[in-house]
Scaffold this motif. Structure first.
Motif, mmCIF file in Angstrom:
data_model
loop_
_atom_site.group_PDB
_atom_site.id
_atom_site.type_symbol
_atom_site.label_atom_id
_atom_site.label_comp_id
_atom_site.label_asym_id
_atom_site.label_seq_id
_atom_site.Cartn_x
_atom_site.Cartn_y
_atom_site.Cartn_z
ATOM 1 N N SER A 1 0.830 -1.207 0.000
ATOM 2 C CA SER A 1 0.000 0.000 0.000
ATOM 3 C C SER A 1 0.863 1.253 0.000
ATOM 4 O O SER A 1 0.537 2.247 -0.657
ATOM 5 C CB SER A 1 -0.927 -0.005 1.223
ATOM 6 N N GLY A 2 1.975 1.223 0.748
ATOM 7 C CA GLY A 2 2.880 2.364 0.755
ATOM 8 C C GLY A 2 3.455 2.623 -0.627
ATOM 9 O O GLY A 2 3.574 3.780 -1.065
ATOM 10 N N LEU A 3 3.794 1.552 -1.335
ATOM 11 C CA LEU A 3 4.320 1.693 -2.700
ATOM 12 C C LEU A 3 3.240 2.225 -3.645
ATOM 13 O O LEU A 3 3.518 3.066 -4.508
ATOM 14 C CB LEU A 3 4.841 0.342 -3.195
ATOM 15 N N VAL A 4 2.007 1.748 -3.478
ATOM 16 C CA VAL A 4 0.891 2.242 -4.287
ATOM 17 C C VAL A 4 0.727 3.747 -4.094
ATOM 18 O O VAL A 4 0.569 4.510 -5.050
ATOM 19 C CB VAL A 4 -0.415 1.507 -3.915
ATOM 20 N N SER A 5 0.773 4.179 -2.846
ATOM 21 C CA SER A 5 0.619 5.596 -2.541
ATOM 22 C C SER A 5 1.740 6.420 -3.168
ATOM 23 O O SER A 5 1.502 7.484 -3.754
ATOM 24 C CB SER A 5 0.598 5.806 -1.023
ATOM 25 N N TRP A 6 2.971 5.934 -3.063
ATOM 26 C CA TRP A 6 4.120 6.648 -3.631
ATOM 27 C C TRP A 6 3.985 6.776 -5.146
ATOM 28 O O TRP A 6 4.210 7.847 -5.708
ATOM 29 C CB TRP A 6 5.407 5.913 -3.268
ATOM 30 N N LEU A 7 3.603 5.690 -5.814
ATOM 31 C CA LEU A 7 3.447 5.715 -7.263
ATOM 32 C C LEU A 7 2.350 6.690 -7.681
ATOM 33 O O LEU A 7 2.510 7.456 -8.638
ATOM 34 C CB LEU A 7 3.137 4.315 -7.791
ATOM 35 N N MET A 8 1.232 6.672 -6.963
ATOM 36 C CA MET A 8 0.122 7.570 -7.291
ATOM 37 C C MET A 8 0.559 9.024 -7.193
ATOM 38 O O MET A 8 0.375 9.821 -8.118
ATOM 39 C CB MET A 8 -1.056 7.313 -6.344
ATOM 40 N N MET A 9 1.125 9.392 -6.053
ATOM 41 C CA MET A 9 1.461 10.798 -5.826
ATOM 42 C C MET A 9 2.580 11.283 -6.743
ATOM 43 O O MET A 9 2.506 12.377 -7.304
ATOM 44 C CB MET A 9 1.834 11.015 -4.356
#
Length: 488
Positions: free
Chosen positions: A87-95
């Motif tokens: 989830s942390g990686l998903v958030s980083w990629l999105m932002m």
């Protein structure tokens, strides 16, 4: 709030633990293949191996931001589940993808080269930490979510990444307006420190140590060591640069820590041993000697610092001030060295061959000066103010001092003593650990027997809040934590 910040500080140690690997690989690689940093052809088996090692280490250094996103997410998750890391990686990629200059240019209708420069620095450790927090928060909140039967496949942990993506889109929209302002403030802070030269390096070192008890030093480090505002002292140093891109003297925000950690701490530890009560010198020497060795070899300072910072806070402030003074002097004299983990002998040896390293033999006179000055200042202050540093605590008949030691690495026995001192398994509500400490929550603080806990030979007991207890074990805390959890 403080508990949150302390947990965040502990979580950051997970990705930071990757840095020694980078340093070792790149240090050996640069020594074998100078052409990697100086230019020229790479030829011959040794140079090819060196080139390979440099690139292997750079694979981590160059992607520190998303390492922070994953590490913080896992560390902040209540059960440290890997789903939070995803989830942390998903958030980083999105932002980071939504706030790229090209995307921002399209959204604002301006040419890419005219986009606010803040967005060219969006893939920073700060954004990585923010992504990790978002990922962990979504995991903790939604990991047990139950959806209707038609959507049951996405129930529980499977929905966490989806929720994280939605939250991250909202956060990206907020950052679209906020990030340029935050970036500008950080640039102003960094520019102010850089403009002060050696004095600025001293101020930074002072604040770095002063924030250790609160776990907030990592936020400060991200400004000067990494690429949050373009300084990136650590990254550029280990990338083989010869000059910093922002104009500061490369390595100046790391160099000043070496004399203090390698020699200053052993000097201060020796002063504590010499001022300890006669019947406690042996115990103090065992505790402080191990802490001094840890600082000298690998720059791990927490076992020493947490042994006295709450016992003698005024001494700790002076300790931080000594760091600031020595950092300023070290930088002014032209000594330059870098670290991938911390300012110990290991990193000094590996960084000495890098192009930005300079006057590394000055570590001898600087180190000897630090050894003497730290020793004298600590000895005078401890004696004059009657500070209760290790070995000077008030006598207590309930504690058998001959047994206040961690013998033969018996981690099970150590865990048993600590658990008994905490009032038993029924009084402990949560167990965690950072690089040197057990972090615990208890139901009834009155059942905690600090003297019993200390009889296990650990460095100290810290009570940051009514129900929080931190047991300073040292760098072998993971083994004690494992046995403690088995007993629980």
């Amino acid at each position: 709030m403080m508990k949150f910040l302390q947990r965040l500080g502990k979580s950051l140690m997970l990705p930071v633990a990757c840095l020694p690997v980078c340093g070792i690989l790149m240090g050996i690689g640069y020594a074998l293949c100078p052409a990697t940093m100086q230019g020229g052809d790479v030829s011959g088996a040794l140079q090819i191996i060196g080139f390979f090692l440099v690139k292997a280490g750079g694979a981590l250094i160059d992607n520190m931001s998303w390492l922070f996103a994953v590490g913080v997410a896992v560390g902040m998750a209540k059960d440290n589940d890997g789903t939070a890391g995803l989830s942390g990686l998903v958030s980083w990629l999105m932002m980071t993808k939504l706030l790229q200059p090209a995307v921002v240019g399209t959204l604002t209708g301006v040419a890419v080269e005219s986009v606010n420069p803040a967005f060219s620095k969006i893939e920073t450790q700060f954004i990585g930490i923010l992504a990790g927090i978002i990922g962990a928060a979504c995991y903790n909140k939604f990991k047990d979510t139950k959806l209707p039967d038609a959507l049951s496949f996405f129930s529980g942990k499977r929905c966490v990444a989806i929720v994280t993506a939605v939250v991250s889109i909202i956060m990206a929209a907020i950052l679209f307006f906020v990030w340029p302002v935050v970036y500008g403030a950080l640039v102003a802070l960094g520019s102010g420190i850089v403009s002060l030269g050696a004095v600025g390096a001293g101020i930074y070192a002072f604040l770095n140590r002063l924030l250790i008890p609160f776990g907030l030093h990592h936020a400060l480090n991200s400004v000067f060591w990494f690429d949050a505002i373009g300084i990136n002292d650590l990254g550029q140093f280990w990338a083989g640069a010869t000059a910093a891109t922002d104009g500061h003297s490369l390595g100046m925000y790391m160099s000043g820590f070496f004399p203090c950690m390698m020699f200053g701490i052993p000097g201060a530890a020796l002063a504590m041993v010499h001022t300890a009560k006669s019947n406690k010198k042996k115990i103090a020497a065992g505790l402080l000697g191990a802490a001094a060795l840890s600082a000298f070899v690998c720059g791990v300072t927490e076992p020493f610092e947490f042994a006295f910072m709450f016992l003698a806070p005024v001494l700790y402030v002076v300790y931080a001030l000594l760091y600031g003074i020595f950092a300023a002097v070290t930088v002014a004299l032209g000594f330059r060295a870098g670290f991938s983990f911390s300012a110990g002998l290991t990193d000094l040896v590996f960084s000495a061959s890098l192009p930005a390293a300079a006057k590394t033999l000055l570590i001898i006179p600087l180190g000897l000066a630090a050894l003497v000055i730290f020793y004298l200042v600590f000895r005078v202050m401890i004696s004059a103010l009657n500070l209760k540093t290790p070995g000077r605590e008030d006598d207590d008949e309930a504690v058998d001092e001959s047994k206040v030691q961690l013998a033969n690495n018996d981690f099970t026995t150590t865990a048993q003593i600590i658990l008994e001192g905490l009032g038993g398994a029924g009084n402990v509500t949560s167990v965690d650990n950072c690089i040197t400490r057990l972090r615990l929550e208890v139901k009834d603080p009155l059942l905690v027997d600090e003297k019993k806990i200390k009889s296990a030979g650990i460095a100290g007991v810290i009570r940051p809040s009514k129900t929080a207890v931190q047991v300073v074990v040292g760098t072998k805390v993971q083994f004690v934590a494992d046995e403690f959890k088995k007993l629980m």
